[in-house]
Design an enzyme around this catalytic site. Structure first.
Site, short mmCIF file in Angstrom:
data_model
loop_
_atom_site.label_atom_id
_atom_site.label_comp_id
_atom_site.label_asym_id
_atom_site.label_seq_id
_atom_site.Cartn_x
_atom_site.Cartn_y
_atom_site.Cartn_z
N SER A 1 7.47 4.07 -0.48
CA SER A 1 6.55 4.51 0.02
C SER A 1 7.57 5.02 1.54
CB SER A 1 5.91 3.47 0.50
OG SER A 1 5.38 2.39 -0.07
N ARG A 2 8.26 4.06 1.69
CA ARG A 2 9.40 4.85 2.60
C ARG A 2 10.03 6.40 2.65
NH1 ARG A 2 10.68 -1.27 3.06
NH2 ARG A 2 10.24 -1.60 5.51
N GLY B 1 0.42 -1.55 -0.03
CA GLY B 1 -0.48 -0.16 -0.39
C GLY B 1 1.22 1.03 0.29
N GLN C 1 7.29 -9.80 7.57
CA GLN C 1 8.15 -9.72 6.89
C GLN C 1 9.04 -8.50 7.66
OE1 GLN C 1 5.90 -8.66 3.16
NE2 GLN C 1 7.74 -6.98 2.97
N HIS D 1 4.37 1.11 -8.11
CA HIS D 1 2.81 0.43 -7.85
C HIS D 1 1.82 0.65 -8.80
CE1 HIS D 1 4.07 1.27 -3.46
NE2 HIS D 1 4.15 -0.22 -3.34
N GLY E 1 8.19 -5.50 -8.60
CA GLY E 1 9.16 -4.77 -8.95
C GLY E 1 10.63 -5.23 -9.01
N LYS F 1 12.77 -2.93 -8.83
CA LYS F 1 12.95 -2.42 -7.25
C LYS F 1 13.71 -2.83 -6.53
CE LYS F 1 13.24 1.07 -3.91
NZ LYS F 1 12.15 1.09 -3.07
P1 AMP Z 1 5.51 -2.88 -1.59
O1 AMP Z 1 4.69 -2.28 -1.20
O2 AMP Z 1 7.15 -1.35 -1.10
O3 AMP Z 1 6.02 -3.79 -1.11
O4 AMP Z 1 6.24 -2.98 -3.02
C1 AMP Z 1 4.97 -3.28 -4.06
C2 AMP Z 1 5.61 -4.06 -5.42
O5 AMP Z 1 5.92 -2.72 -5.93
C3 AMP Z 1 7.09 -4.77 -5.55
O6 AMP Z 1 7.35 -5.77 -6.35
C4 AMP Z 1 7.65 -3.19 -5.63
O7 AMP Z 1 9.72 -3.96 -5.95
C5 AMP Z 1 7.42 -2.75 -6.39
N1 AMP Z 1 7.92 -1.55 -6.53
C6 AMP Z 1 7.93 -0.86 -5.48
N2 AMP Z 1 8.65 0.60 -5.77
C7 AMP Z 1 8.87 0.37 -7.16
C8 AMP Z 1 9.36 0.96 -8.45
N3 AMP Z 1 10.77 2.88 -7.32
N4 AMP Z 1 9.65 0.73 -9.39
C9 AMP Z 1 8.89 -0.66 -10.04
N5 AMP Z 1 8.75 -1.10 -8.64
C10 AMP Z 1 8.65 -0.83 -7.65
#
Ligand code: AMP
Length: 282
Positions: free
Chosen positions: A186-187, A31, A61, A37, A147, A149
Site C-alpha cells: 500500500s505504501r 486496507g 502500531q 491482500h 503475508g 512480505k
Molecule cells: P497490510 O495491509 O500492509 O497490513 O497487510 C495485510 C496483510 O497482507 C499482511 O499479512 C501482509 O503481510 C500481507 N501482504 C501485504 N503485501 C503483500 C504482498 N505483496 N504479498 C503478500 N502478502 C502481502
C-alpha cells in the site's frame, strides 16, 4: 458481502455461521488493498466456508513520526475487491471501537520482536500483537492468513499464537510482486515516478544475494555485503537494515544453516520499504 463496523455485529454473524457448522477464515489488513491482500483473501476463501476481512489502520502500531495520518485509505475500492475475491464480511471499525476510553491492555512478545523492524520501530509489534489478539478474540476464526512480505510479523504472530494457546491455524502466503519485481505494498503509492524506478533496487539487491547463496555462499557477511553494494548503487536508496536471521527466532546468524530469512528495509526518499527472501540450506 456485508460491511460492518462494530464488534457486536461481527460476533453475531460468526455465531450464526458457527450454528450452521461453517468454518471461518480471517484476513487482517490495513486496507488500500492490492493483489497481495487479494491472494490472502482468495486462499482463505478456498480453505474456509466464510471469510472475514478486517480493514483497520491500527493507530497503536505506528510510531509518533510515522505515517498513520497519511496512510492511504479507500474503503469503497477495498469493499469491491473483497466482494469480488470471495469475502463474506468486511469489518471496518473506527479506532474508538477497538480502543475505547481507558483501554490499557497490550500484548508483548519478547525476543522475536527485538531485531529487524522491531528494533527500528519501537512499539510496532506491541501494537500489531494487541490488535491481532483482539481480532482473534472477536472473530475466533479457524485459520488466519498473513503475508510473507512481512516475514517478521508472521514469525511474531506464530510465536504469540503458540505461547498464548490461540486455537487458530496461521497460514503464511507468498509475496506478490509487480511485473517488474517490486513487492506490492500500500505504501508504494507514496513513490514518485523516479522513486518508483529507484525502488526496483530492493528486489535487484535481494536477487543478487539469493544468487550468491544458490552458488553456495553461506557466510552472512559476504551475502549481506553483496546486497548492500547493490543498494548503494542507487542514490535515492538509504539502507535502514540488511540482515540474515534464523527464520524462527529472528536472531542474527553468521552462517546460513537450515532456514534463514534475508530481510531488508530501505528508505526510497521518505518512504520506508521492506522486502525479503527465505532460503533453506540442506
Ligand atoms: P497490510 O495491509 O500492509 O497490513 O497487510 C495485510 C496483510 O497482507 C499482511 O499479512 C501482509 O503481510 C500481507 N501482504 C501485504 N503485501 C503483500 C504482498 N505483496 N504479498 C503478500 N502478502 C502481502
Amino acid at each position: 458481502m456485508e460491511l460492518v463496523t462494530t464488534v457486536q455485529q461481527v460476533r453475531q454473524q460468526v455465531k450464526a455461521w458457527r450454528k450452521e457448522g461453517l468454518t471461518v477464515g480471517l484476513v487482517p489488513t490495513m486496507g488500500f488493498l492490492h493483489e497481495g491482500h487479494q491472494s490472502l483473501i482468495a486462499r482463505a476463501a478456498k480453505e474456509n466456508d466464510r471469510v472475514v476481512v478486517s480493514v483497520f489502520v491500527n493507530p497503536i502500531q505506528f510510531g509518533p513520526n510515522e505515517d498513520f495520518a497519511q496512510y492511504p485509505r479507500d474503503l469503497e475500492q477495498d469493499s469491491a475487491l473483497c466482494e469480488a475475491t470471495g469475502a463474506s464480511l468486511l469489518f471496518h471499525p473506527e479506532p474508538e471501537e477497538m480502543y475505547p476510553e481507558h483501554f490499557s491492555t497490550h500484548v508483548d512478545v519478547d525476543g522475536v520482536t527485538e531485531n529487524l523492524c522491531g528494533a527500528r520501530r519501537p512499539g510496532h509489534f506491541r501494537g500489531v500483537c494487541t490488535v491481532v489478539s483482539k481480532l482473534f478474540h472477536i472473530v475466533a476464526p479457524d485459520r488466519a492468513y498473513f503475508g510473507e512480505k512481512d516475514a517478521q510479523q508472521l514469525a511474531v504472530i506464530r510465536r504469540m499464537v503458540r505461547d498464548l494457546n490461540f486455537d487458530i491455524e496461521i497460514v503464511g502466503c507468498p509475496i506478490v510482486r509487480e511485473a517488474d519485481g517490486l513487492a506490492k505494498s500500500s505504501r508504494n503509492t507514496y513513490l514518485s515516478p523516479q522513486e518508483r524506478r529507484a525502488a526496483l533496487v530492493l528486489n535487484r539487491a535481494l536477487t543478487a544475494g539469493r544468487t550468491a547463496m544458490e552458488r553456495g555462499e553461506r557466510r552472512a557477511q559476504a551475502i549481506l555485503s553483496i546486497i548492500r553494494d547493490e543498494l548503494d548503487e542507487e542514490e535515492r536508496a538509504n539502507v535502514d537494515y540488511v540482515k540474515m536471521v534464523d527464520s524462527v527466532t529472528m536472531e542474527d546468524v553468521e552462517t546460513a544453516q537450515r532456514d534463514v530469512l534475508v530481510a531488508i528495509a530501505v528508505y526510497i526518499g521518505k518512504t520506508r520499504l521492506i522486502d525479503n527472501f527465505t532460503f533453506h540450506v540442506e
